[in-house]
Design a protein around this motif. Sequence first.
Motif, short mmCIF file in Angstrom:
data_model
loop_
_atom_site.label_atom_id
_atom_site.label_comp_id
_atom_site.label_asym_id
_atom_site.label_seq_id
_atom_site.Cartn_x
_atom_site.Cartn_y
_atom_site.Cartn_z
N PHE A 82 6.30 -10.15 3.32
CA PHE A 82 7.06 -8.91 3.26
C PHE A 82 6.28 -7.83 2.52
O PHE A 82 6.08 -6.72 3.02
CB PHE A 82 8.41 -9.16 2.58
N PHE A 83 5.81 -8.15 1.33
CA PHE A 83 5.09 -7.15 0.54
C PHE A 83 3.75 -6.80 1.18
O PHE A 83 3.31 -5.65 1.15
CB PHE A 83 4.88 -7.67 -0.89
N ILE A 84 3.09 -7.80 1.78
CA ILE A 84 1.83 -7.52 2.48
C ILE A 84 2.07 -6.61 3.67
O ILE A 84 1.30 -5.67 3.93
CB ILE A 84 1.16 -8.84 2.92
N THR A 85 3.16 -6.87 4.42
CA THR A 85 3.49 -6.05 5.59
C THR A 85 3.79 -4.62 5.20
O THR A 85 3.32 -3.67 5.83
CB THR A 85 4.69 -6.66 6.34
N VAL A 86 4.59 -4.45 4.13
CA VAL A 86 4.90 -3.10 3.65
C VAL A 86 3.62 -2.37 3.29
O VAL A 86 3.40 -1.20 3.67
CB VAL A 86 5.85 -3.15 2.43
N ALA A 87 2.75 -3.06 2.55
CA ALA A 87 1.50 -2.44 2.12
C ALA A 87 0.63 -2.08 3.32
O ALA A 87 0.03 -1.00 3.39
CB ALA A 87 0.76 -3.38 1.19
N ILE A 125 -4.97 -7.30 -2.97
CA ILE A 125 -6.01 -6.45 -2.39
C ILE A 125 -5.42 -5.41 -1.44
O ILE A 125 -5.91 -4.27 -1.35
CB ILE A 125 -7.09 -7.30 -1.68
N THR A 126 -4.32 -5.75 -0.77
CA THR A 126 -3.67 -4.80 0.12
C THR A 126 -3.00 -3.68 -0.67
O THR A 126 -3.07 -2.50 -0.29
CB THR A 126 -2.63 -5.50 1.02
N LEU A 127 -2.36 -4.04 -1.79
CA LEU A 127 -1.74 -3.02 -2.65
C LEU A 127 -2.80 -2.08 -3.22
O LEU A 127 -2.59 -0.86 -3.28
CB LEU A 127 -0.97 -3.70 -3.78
N PHE A 128 -3.94 -2.64 -3.61
CA PHE A 128 -5.03 -1.79 -4.11
C PHE A 128 -5.52 -0.84 -3.01
O PHE A 128 -5.81 0.33 -3.28
CB PHE A 128 -6.20 -2.66 -4.60
N SER A 129 -5.59 -1.35 -1.77
CA SER A 129 -6.06 -0.53 -0.65
C SER A 129 -5.17 0.69 -0.44
O SER A 129 -5.65 1.77 -0.11
CB SER A 129 -6.12 -1.37 0.62
N ILE A 130 -3.85 0.52 -0.63
CA ILE A 130 -2.93 1.65 -0.48
C ILE A 130 -3.24 2.72 -1.51
O ILE A 130 -3.34 3.91 -1.19
CB ILE A 130 -1.46 1.19 -0.67
#
Length: 457
Positions: A256-261, A398-403
């Motif tokens: 879920f959190f990865i998809t949102v990000a 890493i996905t959150l950082f990418s955002i």
Amino acid sequence: MLNISGLIDNIKKYFVKGHSRDKLIKKNILFSYVYKALDICLGFLLVPLVLSYLNEEQYGVWLLLFSLTGYFSFMDVGLSHGLRNKFAEAKAKDEVEKLRYYVSTTYALLAIIGSVFFIVFFIVNSFVNWERILNTKIILNDDLATLSLFVFGAFSLQFVFKIILTILTADQRPSIINLQGFLIKCLQVATILVLIKFTEGSLLILGAAFSMIPIVSLIGLTIYYFNKDYKYIRPKMAYIDFSYLKDIMNVGIKFFFITVAAIVLFSTDNLIITQLYGPEQVTPYQIANKYFGMSLMLFAIIVQPLWSAVTDAFHKDDFDWIKNTMKKMTKIWLLFSAGTLFMLIISPYFFKIWLGDKVHISLTLSFFWFVFIVIQSYNMIYTYFINGVGKLKVQLYITLFSILFNIPASIFLAKTLNMGVSGVIMATTISMLLSAVVKTIQYNKIINLRAHGVWNK
């Protein structure tokens, strides 16, 4: 002289030899390529047809409005991906009763979420200033509100009926999904030809028609497969038990959190371009994406079965198969990278033949899309492995950082360094490069049984 019968025999032997998991993957790849080739041909035909029906700004508005639905895909709170992993795991362990509860409970919850979403959207839609959001003056706000109702209403229905695609993918049958994509394109081409003949360029009519086409396809697949192959797990009220959500959500909440990000990461590009340069600049950006994305789509057909196959192999401790398969995927990636380079070389001529003078796409923009596709396809290999084993925490970070990096970097490269829309895709490419490096490190740790702490969660 070419021995045709011998060649056919060798091809047959290739598809029937090897591990049963490999044979299933080969079969799916073969059929997926057939369906995807037809899909791509119709997709290239569709763009000039739509551009002949709508003007460039209308087309840009349609692309942007449709992409906005991506922001709401997170509302399944990771249930689809969680179901995919738990379905593959339960099937590997022959736990049929669990499969029934997983499927019925997921359908029930997503039906509730989809209904609530549409009711809320219906209420707030009349208060939204769509002209400002989409940065356009050529379409009345009332028409945009009506169109958005069709688009998001269709999205609410897809929210529920797309579960059949999750089941097919978890069951290592992704070729059926590519067949569905081809059927959707057939219906879209037929629809636009009818609209061109009998109506004048209306974004409202086109949007309403195109929004409902995937629903028809999904309902057809759902009815067919739950009366045939998946009759034994057909959704029933008796198998709705929300206590089973815990199993799905243990993995699903991370997805879920990865998809949102990921949605924020990839969907903000259109909004950034629209606000900086206007919706008409979304058109060349997305057409370049469509052209180079063809290579990514073809590569994804090969990689797509890896996710559920890895889940099956991992829960059976078949690490040798995973290692050999990942090596093969890396070699295939090199071949596809060379093919994408060829696409870059011929891109100016292709765009001229394909679109004429309707849309100009610079070589600079094409180059940065080429780099993005090469890096993203490599990243996809290790993403699917990590998704398959369910060790998602590093990917989430890493996905959150990418955002946090991507949005300011896109604006900086596009505006401050005066790179235009090319700067937007360059920022996303840098984000993907970092992701690919970290995921490769995690793969090596997991497969060599050296993953500890956050690397193993």
